[in-house]
Design a protein around this motif. Structure first.
Motif, mmCIF file in Angstrom:
data_model
loop_
_atom_site.group_PDB
_atom_site.id
_atom_site.type_symbol
_atom_site.label_atom_id
_atom_site.label_comp_id
_atom_site.label_asym_id
_atom_site.label_seq_id
_atom_site.Cartn_x
_atom_site.Cartn_y
_atom_site.Cartn_z
ATOM 1 N N THR A 1 0.848 -1.189 0.000
ATOM 2 C CA THR A 1 0.000 0.000 0.000
ATOM 3 C C THR A 1 0.888 1.244 0.000
ATOM 4 N N PRO A 2 0.321 2.420 -0.315
ATOM 5 C CA PRO A 2 1.147 3.636 -0.370
ATOM 6 C C PRO A 2 1.825 4.003 0.945
ATOM 7 N N ASP A 3 1.263 3.563 2.075
ATOM 8 C CA ASP A 3 1.855 3.933 3.362
ATOM 9 C C ASP A 3 2.765 2.854 3.944
ATOM 10 N N LEU A 4 3.051 1.819 3.166
ATOM 11 C CA LEU A 4 3.920 0.743 3.651
ATOM 12 C C LEU A 4 5.362 1.229 3.733
ATOM 13 N N MET A 5 6.026 0.949 4.848
ATOM 14 C CA MET A 5 7.403 1.367 5.046
ATOM 15 C C MET A 5 8.357 0.191 4.807
ATOM 16 N N ASP B 1 8.475 -2.423 7.397
ATOM 17 C CA ASP B 1 7.322 -3.315 7.467
ATOM 18 C C ASP B 1 7.575 -4.607 6.704
ATOM 19 N N ARG C 1 1.821 -0.668 -5.983
ATOM 20 C CA ARG C 1 1.002 0.302 -5.238
ATOM 21 C C ARG C 1 1.788 0.965 -4.103
ATOM 22 N N THR C 2 3.032 0.584 -3.919
ATOM 23 C CA THR C 2 3.837 1.180 -2.855
ATOM 24 C C THR C 2 4.930 2.049 -3.468
ATOM 25 N N THR D 1 9.938 1.868 -0.736
ATOM 26 C CA THR D 1 9.577 0.569 -0.174
ATOM 27 C C THR D 1 9.824 -0.546 -1.177
#
Length: 329
Positions: free
Chosen positions: A83-87, A90, A123-124, A128
């Motif tokens: 997802t766009p907010d995945l670091m 993670d 999507r990331t 990432t």
């Protein structure tokens, strides 16, 4: 050999190991209908210690395919929804402070597994995405300056949707080149779709593969024995030259701005050897090279915008090259 026989834990005999890997199709078919080429591609990638990019619209069983493969091979698997907010942490893991010991300890991320399903990898953000590069290439993760080896075998199966681009970050060429194969997962035929619905009507639960009858037919030791056998598969100088000629032809194609790199040529040779061994031969033929050319090369070339507007595809360019490059006799 009866494909339902439990072959996990073979002695390493090449013929027995090959039969076990062939039995994977029958096991995975208990859960996934009509995706034999994708199953074969994943096995080829495991034999070559490579990674796979799976491209298909949602709902064509990409996740189920990887889960069924891991169940039939007795391998661990983990899934990460990109997802766009995945670091990056993670995925790779991070250092966590323990108040009791007043020290930092490493908590492994989901990348520490045998089969990592990177769902919708595009999507990331690139930061990432790039966190997977070291894992894919070096088979290790470096956190706080300390390299940590990943389990063996290790395969990244990344998925992406070919029709939806809003909110996505296309993979750069450098990362695409790290994938050994790009497999397209098509929509099922009418009969295959009828079979899927009939299974669900009969009570099939995709989350319970054991109830579906999927069980181990091979394991990590069998894969290692198979890799040793593949390494002994003979490659004649004519076949080596044929692979090089195909890859060089992509660099000269007027439809492409980017051709296949030497890494791509090495990949095509490796996948051709694995396919030759899987089909029961100890030498590579031109037909083996042709059979693996599309999945090995399609993501390593870049179309010119004008060619793309005319409906030209990477597959059509590679097929044209295969039709024109002289085949060794």
């Amino acid at each position: 050999m009866d494909p339902t026989t439990d072959n996990a834990g073979n002695t390493g005999d090449p013929d027995t190991v090959r039969a076990s890997l062939e039995a994977l199709r029958a096991e995975i078919a208990k859960a996934v209908v009509g995706q034999d080429p994708a199953v074969t591609g994943l096995v080829v990638a495991l034999l070559c210690r490579g990674h796979v990019l799976l491209e298909g619209v949602p709902g064509v069983a990409k996740t189920l395919l990887v889960r069924a493969l891991s169940a039939a091979l007795e391998l661990d698997t983990k899934r990460v929804q990109f997802t766009p907010d995945l670091m990056p942490s993670d995925i790779t893991g991070s250092l966590v402070y323990d108040a009791r010991t007043a020290e930092f300890s490493f908590q492994p991320g989901p990348v520490f597994t045998h089969l990592l399903l990177a769902d919708e990898i595009n999507r990331t953000p690139p930061k990432t995405q790039s966190s997977l590069l070291e894992a894919m290439e070096e088979r290790q993760v470096t956190v706080d300056g300390t390299p940590r080896p990943l389990p063996e075998p290790f395969l990244v199966a990344a998925t992406q949707n070919p029709v939806e681009y809003e909110g996505t970050y296309p993979l750069p060429e450098a990362q695409l080149d790290r994938f050994l194969l790009k497999l397209t997962i098509p929509l099922p035929s009418r009969q295959d779709e009828i079979d899927v619905l009939a299974r669900h009507a009969a009570g099939f639960n995709p989350r319970d593969l054991r109830a579906a009858g999927v069980r181990p037919v091979a394991n990590a030791d069998d894969l290692e024995a198979a890799r040793a056998a593949v390494a002994k598969t003979a490659v004649s100088p004519d076949i080596t030259a044929y692979v090089v000629d195909i890859c060089r032809a992509t660099r000269e194609s007027p439809s492409l701005t980017l051709g296949v790199s030497p890494r791509g040529a090495t990949a095509l040779l490796a996948t051709s050897r694995a396919w030759a061994w899987l089909t029961g031969r100890d030498y590579v033929t031109p037909d083996d090279v042709k059979a693996l050319a599309l999945p090995t090369l399609r993501h390593r070339v870049q179309l010119r915008p004008e060619a793309e507007m005319e409906g030209v595809t990477a597959d059509s360019v590679i097929n044209s090259i295969l039709a024109h490059v002289p085949v060794p006799r």
